[in-house]
Motif scaffolding. Structure first.
Motif, PDB file in Angstrom:
ATOM      1  N   UNK A   1      20.562  38.922  85.288  1.00  0.00           N
ATOM      2  CA  UNK A   1      22.577  38.108  83.959  1.00  0.00           C
ATOM      3  C   UNK A   1      21.799  37.441  83.315  1.00  0.00           C
ATOM      4  N   UNK A   2      23.007  37.194  82.039  1.00  0.00           N
ATOM      5  CA  UNK A   2      22.518  36.666  81.376  1.00  0.00           C
ATOM      6  C   UNK A   2      21.560  35.616  81.025  1.00  0.00           C
ATOM      7  N   UNK A   3      20.772  35.645  81.545  1.00  0.00           N
ATOM      8  CA  UNK A   3      20.276  34.077  81.302  1.00  0.00           C
ATOM      9  C   UNK A   3      18.469  34.897  80.221  1.00  0.00           C
ATOM     10  N   UNK A   4      17.779  33.782  79.664  1.00  0.00           N
ATOM     11  CA  UNK A   4      16.917  33.574  79.158  1.00  0.00           C
ATOM     12  C   UNK A   4      15.649  32.264  79.875  1.00  0.00           C
ATOM     13  N   UNK A   5      14.631  32.944  80.527  1.00  0.00           N
ATOM     14  CA  UNK A   5      13.713  31.739  81.385  1.00  0.00           C
ATOM     15  C   UNK A   5      12.649  31.592  80.219  1.00  0.00           C
ATOM     16  N   UNK A   6      12.551  30.181  80.574  1.00  0.00           N
ATOM     17  CA  UNK A   6      11.000  29.913  79.267  1.00  0.00           C
ATOM     18  C   UNK A   6      10.165  28.836  80.543  1.00  0.00           C
ATOM     19  N   UNK A   7       8.468  30.009  80.307  1.00  0.00           N
ATOM     20  CA  UNK A   7       7.739  30.028  80.834  1.00  0.00           C
ATOM     21  C   UNK A   7       6.370  30.317  80.341  1.00  0.00           C
TER      22      UNK A   7
ATOM     23  N   UNK B   1      13.959  37.977  80.184  1.00  0.00           N
ATOM     24  CA  UNK B   1      14.761  37.827  80.608  1.00  0.00           C
ATOM     25  C   UNK B   1      15.017  39.275  81.042  1.00  0.00           C
ATOM     26  N   UNK B   2      15.617  39.849  82.060  1.00  0.00           N
ATOM     27  CA  UNK B   2      16.581  40.377  83.016  1.00  0.00           C
ATOM     28  C   UNK B   2      17.619  41.258  83.044  1.00  0.00           C
ATOM     29  N   UNK B   3      18.574  40.648  81.815  1.00  0.00           N
ATOM     30  CA  UNK B   3      20.025  41.640  81.391  1.00  0.00           C
ATOM     31  C   UNK B   3      20.226  42.391  82.253  1.00  0.00           C
ATOM     32  N   UNK B   4      21.977  41.892  83.606  1.00  0.00           N
ATOM     33  CA  UNK B   4      22.566  43.143  83.666  1.00  0.00           C
ATOM     34  C   UNK B   4      23.166  43.921  82.730  1.00  0.00           C
ATOM     35  N   UNK B   5      22.758  45.210  82.318  1.00  0.00           N
ATOM     36  CA  UNK B   5      23.615  46.263  81.556  1.00  0.00           C
ATOM     37  C   UNK B   5      22.816  47.387  81.400  1.00  0.00           C
ATOM     38  N   UNK B   6      23.562  48.507  81.944  1.00  0.00           N
ATOM     39  CA  UNK B   6      22.665  49.595  82.648  1.00  0.00           C
ATOM     40  C   UNK B   6      21.936  50.358  81.608  1.00  0.00           C
ATOM     41  N   UNK B   7      22.465  50.357  80.698  1.00  0.00           N
ATOM     42  CA  UNK B   7      21.789  50.862  78.931  1.00  0.00           C
ATOM     43  C   UNK B   7      20.427  50.368  78.936  1.00  0.00           C
ATOM     44  N   UNK B   8      20.000  48.952  79.160  1.00  0.00           N
ATOM     45  CA  UNK B   8      19.450  48.160  79.118  1.00  0.00           C
ATOM     46  C   UNK B   8      18.242  48.096  80.460  1.00  0.00           C
ATOM     47  N   UNK B   9      18.423  48.709  81.342  1.00  0.00           N
ATOM     48  CA  UNK B   9      17.888  48.827  82.382  1.00  0.00           C
ATOM     49  C   UNK B   9      17.491  50.139  83.064  1.00  0.00           C
ATOM     50  N   UNK B  10      17.716  50.756  82.128  1.00  0.00           N
ATOM     51  CA  UNK B  10      17.375  51.891  81.975  1.00  0.00           C
ATOM     52  C   UNK B  10      16.245  52.308  81.191  1.00  0.00           C
ATOM     53  N   UNK B  11      16.758  51.872  79.741  1.00  0.00           N
ATOM     54  CA  UNK B  11      15.277  51.162  79.206  1.00  0.00           C
ATOM     55  C   UNK B  11      14.883  51.290  79.202  1.00  0.00           C
TER      56      UNK B  11
END
Length: 203
Positions: free
Chosen positions: A94-100, A120-130
């Motif tokens: 989803x559209x979040x950035x977590x600071x750790x 980050x772990x965006x919910x967008x197929x292009x990004x996920x496949x890349x």
């Protein structure tokens, strides 16, 4: 710059494979996320990191994020507490950035002054496949102009970064909002920036 327009739901794999080859060889790629376009490189390619640092300084962008396609490798690059993992599991992808807190696997030049990293772990197929095809995290920052303002139009992005970037994967339907930034480096979550992500679970 090579420029390819991809379908947001069923992207053409041959173009994603071209981008993966570029990243493996130390190149810089622009790609869509579920917020802004990202500009990034392979975390394990020193040549790519040096190029990205040069672009960051030139465009006055903010700190980098590390983009993942799933949860299995995050603990290699960040120290994840039990409560932080539970929150991330609820909200990602989803559209979040977590600071750790940064882990030792991360090059120190990519740490913030507080020795933290953005996840980050965006919910967008292009990004996920890349990211999944690369099999390494992508070090990324948003595409911005010299004033630090985000650029969301693919043609404008192409014009601004044409001489600095090797390949761009363009895709429609970006929401053009920043991610919500949540600091999980302490004992309690802190909302650093409200953006596209829902924060009702913290209220």
């Amino acid at each position: 710059m090579e420029f390819y327009e991809l379908h947001p739901v069923n992207p053409q794999i041959r173009f994603i494979n071209k981008a993966i080859d570029v990243l493996h060889n130390g190149g810089i790629v622009i790609f869509p996320t579920d917020t802004y376009y990202g500009i990034g490189c392979d975390l394990y390619n020193k040549e790519g990191i040096e190029k990205l640092l040069a672009i960051k300084n030139e465009t006055n962008t903010k700190l980098f994020s590390f983009i993942f396609s799933d949860f299995k490798d995050i603990s290699k690059y960040a120290k994840v507490s039990d409560y932080a993992f539970k929150i991330m599991k609820k909200l990602l992808p989803g559209p979040y950035t977590f600071i750790l807190p940064a882990a030792k696997e991360v090059p120190k030049k990519l740490w913030s002054k507080r020795k933290t990293v953005g996840i980050r772990m965006p919910e967008h197929n292009v990004c996920k496949l890349l990211v999944a095809g690369l099999a390494n995290p992508i070090v990324s920052t948003s595409t911005t102009n010299r004033l630090g303002d985000p650029i969301v139009d693919p043609n404008e992005i192409k014009n601004v970064f044409n001489s600095q970037v090797d390949l761009m994967l363009a895709s429609s339907n970006l929401i053009a909002e920043p991610s919500t930034v949540i600091d999980l480096s302490g004992d309690e979550p802190v909302i650093v920036r409200e953006g596209a992500g829902d924060i009702s679970i913290f209220q």
